[in-house]
Design a protein around this motif. Structure first.
Motif, mmCIF file in Angstrom:
data_model
loop_
_atom_site.group_PDB
_atom_site.id
_atom_site.type_symbol
_atom_site.label_atom_id
_atom_site.label_comp_id
_atom_site.label_asym_id
_atom_site.label_seq_id
_atom_site.Cartn_x
_atom_site.Cartn_y
_atom_site.Cartn_z
ATOM 1 N N ALA A 23 0.846 -1.194 0.000
ATOM 2 C CA ALA A 23 0.000 0.000 0.000
ATOM 3 C C ALA A 23 0.885 1.249 0.000
ATOM 4 O O ALA A 23 1.947 1.267 0.612
ATOM 5 N N ASP A 24 0.426 2.268 -0.733
ATOM 6 C CA ASP A 24 1.123 3.548 -0.802
ATOM 7 C C ASP A 24 0.097 4.662 -0.648
ATOM 8 O O ASP A 24 -1.000 4.583 -1.217
ATOM 9 N N LYS A 25 0.466 5.716 0.072
ATOM 10 C CA LYS A 25 -0.456 6.827 0.310
ATOM 11 C C LYS A 25 -0.307 7.908 -0.747
ATOM 12 O O LYS A 25 0.803 8.243 -1.146
ATOM 13 N N THR A 26 -1.452 8.447 -1.177
ATOM 14 C CA THR A 26 -1.487 9.653 -1.996
ATOM 15 C C THR A 26 -2.140 10.728 -1.131
ATOM 16 O O THR A 26 -2.596 10.440 -0.022
ATOM 17 N N ARG A 27 -2.252 11.929 -1.662
ATOM 18 C CA ARG A 27 -2.929 12.985 -0.893
ATOM 19 C C ARG A 27 -4.420 12.690 -0.743
ATOM 20 O O ARG A 27 -5.070 13.214 0.154
ATOM 21 N N GLY A 29 -5.963 9.423 -0.837
ATOM 22 C CA GLY A 29 -6.320 8.069 -0.441
ATOM 23 C C GLY A 29 -5.136 7.136 -0.606
ATOM 24 O O GLY A 29 -3.997 7.577 -0.761
ATOM 25 N N GLN A 30 -5.426 5.868 -0.586
ATOM 26 C CA GLN A 30 -4.378 4.867 -0.592
ATOM 27 C C GLN A 30 -4.513 3.956 -1.815
ATOM 28 O O GLN A 30 -5.613 3.497 -2.135
ATOM 29 N N GLN A 32 -3.401 0.336 -3.395
ATOM 30 C CA GLN A 32 -2.934 -0.958 -2.919
ATOM 31 C C GLN A 32 -2.723 -1.885 -4.106
ATOM 32 O O GLN A 32 -3.467 -1.833 -5.086
ATOM 33 N N ASN A 47 -8.308 2.902 -2.260
ATOM 34 C CA ASN A 47 -9.188 2.918 -1.085
ATOM 35 C C ASN A 47 -10.032 1.646 -1.010
ATOM 36 O O ASN A 47 -11.234 1.683 -0.803
#
Length: 165
Positions: A23-27, A29-30, A32, A47
């Motif tokens: 998983a990686d975060k963006t501004r 949401g996430q 996966q 998400n």
């Protein structure tokens, strides 16, 4: 002692069963990468919902980078293929309202990519890919020919020409 060994083995088994998930975060949401229950292939989710059109990895899938382009976030996704075409790439644009736009698949099939993020576009440069070179001369010739892909959030171009879906 046996309790420690059993606990370590249980932890190792639990870790390996989730090894394919990341998983990686963006501004907004996430993103996966996880195995789709439908196909059994690594698939891109945002998400916890499958990204459509679906992006599945042939032999694997990875997030290569997350970039800011204007007010949007852009995720560069790598589909790991086989020996015929080791890599295909996708851009997934995420708007502040969490609307997703998926680019057409692109790339020369080479796994040697260089990404440059500019304020108004993302540029991916990679060598041309013609399979396994048969000689040193062919290897040098292939290494000199570069393919450039640029994305401004709306249009994907290959060597300056728009890529059609």
């Amino acid at each position: 002692m046996w309790k420690f060994v059993l606990a370590a083995m249980a932890g190792l088994a639990a870790h390996s069963s989730f090894a394919a998930e990341s998983a990686d975060k963006t501004r907004y949401g996430q993103v996966q990468v996880k195995v789709s229950p439908d196909s059994g292939q690594e698939t891109l989710y945002f998400n916890h919902k499958m990204v459509l059109p679906k992006i599945e990895g042939n032999n694997g899938l990875s997030v290569e980078g997350i970039y800011q382009l204007h007010m949007d976030d852009v995720v560069l996704v790598q589909d790991i293929g086989g020996s015929g075409c080791p890599v295909q790439l996708y851009f997934v644009k995420i708007s502040p309202k969490q609307k997703l736009t998926v680019s057409p698949a692109f790339g020369s099939c080479s796994d040697l990519i260089k990404v440059t993020a500019k304020p108004d576009q993302i540029v991916v440069t990679m060598p041309d890919f013609m399979g396994a070179p048969e000689s040193e001369a062919q290897k040098r010739k292939i290494a000199q020919k570069k393919m450039t892909y640029s994305y401004d959030g709306k249009l994907l171009k290959q060597n300056g020409k728009p890529i059609q879906e």
